[in-house]
Design an enzyme around this catalytic site. Structure first.
Site, PDB file in Angstrom:
ATOM      1  N   ARG A 164       0.939  -1.028   0.068  1.00 42.78           N
ATOM      2  CA  ARG A 164       0.091  -0.059   0.069  1.00 42.78           C
ATOM      3  C   ARG A 164       0.762   1.144   0.026  1.00 42.78           C
ATOM      4  NH1 ARG A 164      -3.398  -3.451  -0.624  1.00 42.78           N
ATOM      5  NH2 ARG A 164      -5.588  -3.413   0.089  1.00 42.78           N
ATOM      6  N   SER A 237     -11.139  -0.720   2.821  1.00 41.28           N
ATOM      7  CA  SER A 237     -10.375  -0.975   4.092  1.00 41.28           C
ATOM      8  C   SER A 237     -10.170   0.301   4.619  1.00 41.28           C
ATOM      9  CB  SER A 237      -9.088  -1.584   3.728  1.00 41.28           C
ATOM     10  OG  SER A 237      -9.315  -2.904   3.447  1.00 41.28           O
ATOM     11  N   GLU A 333      -5.859   3.724   5.997  1.00 39.72           N
ATOM     12  CA  GLU A 333      -5.203   3.673   4.592  1.00 39.72           C
ATOM     13  C   GLU A 333      -5.998   4.708   3.717  1.00 39.72           C
ATOM     14  OE1 GLU A 333      -6.526   0.099   2.421  1.00 39.72           O
ATOM     15  OE2 GLU A 333      -5.564   0.824   0.555  1.00 39.72           O
TER      16      GLU A 333
END
Ligand code: EPU
Length: 337
Positions: A164, A237, A333
């Site tokens: 990520r 998420s 995130e």
């Protein structure tokens, strides 16, 4: 080029937060982008580039210009006996690209089926699911330098990818605007079915392992587990899965022997944030207009009419609880704007 003034961003963020931008500009070519950037620079205006808004949390109205790419073309730039390079406009819908590559019999993107967002964001976020990440298929990334207006091509290595993470998220944040991403896809069948229950779902359905069947299975799993933003505002998420060092991991696994984990090579162990949040009793939790999804607790949801302060307060409460119980600081995130 399409220019909107005093523009509502409600339909431009999957969380469904009702804020406005002074100006919203959609461009259709690199030339249009460079001319808008010159104007923005001349007026010394703040700007922000967005994709589909599937990973953003707007905290207030944006006083400046929001840019969005409508560059969506797909071109074959190179082909060999075993692979095809596809250069794709940053504004193309990610799943349209996956669908396209599956329909052409090209391998590599199928596990990333049905992820919301656009191609440009895939290269910024290094999106990932079911054991694969965008970095595994990205060959290079074409971008415009916001300061000079010059084009630059970043090789996969120069993008500095990890879980990520990319150079565009941190070191070069807001410095480059991605215009095209070139993916190298394989003509040779190679599947990765070992993450989660992909293989089991295929077996249960009695399906052969083909590109289409893997894609459809992953779409089915995602639909069952993740809320549809059109029905319930969310940004997928909300937190990243934390990676802990070996000492911390040993301490935790002794105390919680059933804790799930994935080995991350030398980097340590990845612990599912969903499990940590679940253990803190948040699954299905609701407060005011926000909540924690009842199937996938990694997803925070807008129950209707939420503002970003409510979402951030809930996120903060979860971070604190997880830290108090496990001594791990989970990190969002989602990008706060
Ligand atoms: N779990 C629980 N309780 C729950 C749900 C899950 O304990 O209620 C535990 C289970 O042990 C499960 C584990 O959490 O095995 C992991 O859950 P899951 O397989 O659903 O994946 P994840 O780690 O929570 C990541 C990505 C997802 C991606 C899936 C599938 C991140 C931050 N998220 O989630 O990406 O779809 O893996 O590969 O890495 C996104 O980024 O928006 C996203 C949805």
């Amino acid at each position: 080029m399409i220019v909107y003034d005093n523009y509502s961003l409600l339909s431009r963020n999957t969380f469904g937060i009702d804020v406005k931008a002074d100006k919203f500009v959609e461009y259709e070519s690199v030339d249009e982008l460079t001319s808008i950037l010159q104007e923005i620079k001349k007026d010394n205006n703040p700007f922000l580039h967005i994709g589909e808004g599937s990973n953003l949390l707007f905290s207030q109205d944006f006083h400046g210009t929001i840019l969005h790419s409508l560059i969506k073309d797909i071109t074959i730039t190179e082909e060999s006996d075993c692979s095809v390079d596809l250069k794709v406009g940053a504004g193309a819908n990610w799943d349209d690209f996956v669908q396209y590559s599956v329909s052409k019999g090209l391998y590599g993107a199928e596990n990333l089926s049905y992820i919301p967002g656009e191609v440009g964001a895939s290269a910024v976020q290094n999106i990932g699911a079911y054991g694969r990440e965008a970095k595994d298929i990205i060959l290079n990334v074409e971008a415009i330098d916001v300061l000079s207006g010059e084009k630059r091509i970043f090789s996969n290595q120069e993008c500095n990818y990890s879980y990520r993470h990319s150079i565009f998220k941190k070191e070069l944040k807001n410095r480059y605007i991605i215009t095209y991403v070139t993916y190298r896809l394989s003509k040779i069948a190679a599947f990765d079915l070992d993450y989660g229950n992909v293989r089991r779902e295929l077996d249960i359905a009695g399906c052969d392992v083909t590109l289409e069947n893997v894609r459809n299975t992953i779409i089915k799993i995602r639909r069952e587990k993740l809320p549809d933003p059109k029905e319930l505002g969310n940004a997928g998420s909300f937190f990243m899965n934390p990676v802990v060092g070996n000492n911390k991991f040993n301490e935790l696994i002794e105390k919680y022997p059933s804790m799930p984990y994935y080995k991350m090579g030398e980097d340590g162990m990845k612990i599912p944030a969903a499990w940590l949040i679940d253990q803190c009793g948040f699954k299905g939790y609701k407060t005011g207009n926000v909540g924690v999804h009842h199937i996938q607790p990694l997803v925070l949801v807008n129950l209707g009419g939420a503002d970003s302060r409510e979402v951030m307060a809930l996120a903060e409460k979860i971070v604190e609880s997880v830290f108090d119980k496990f001594g791990i600081k989970i990190v969002p995130e989602v990008n706060y704007i």
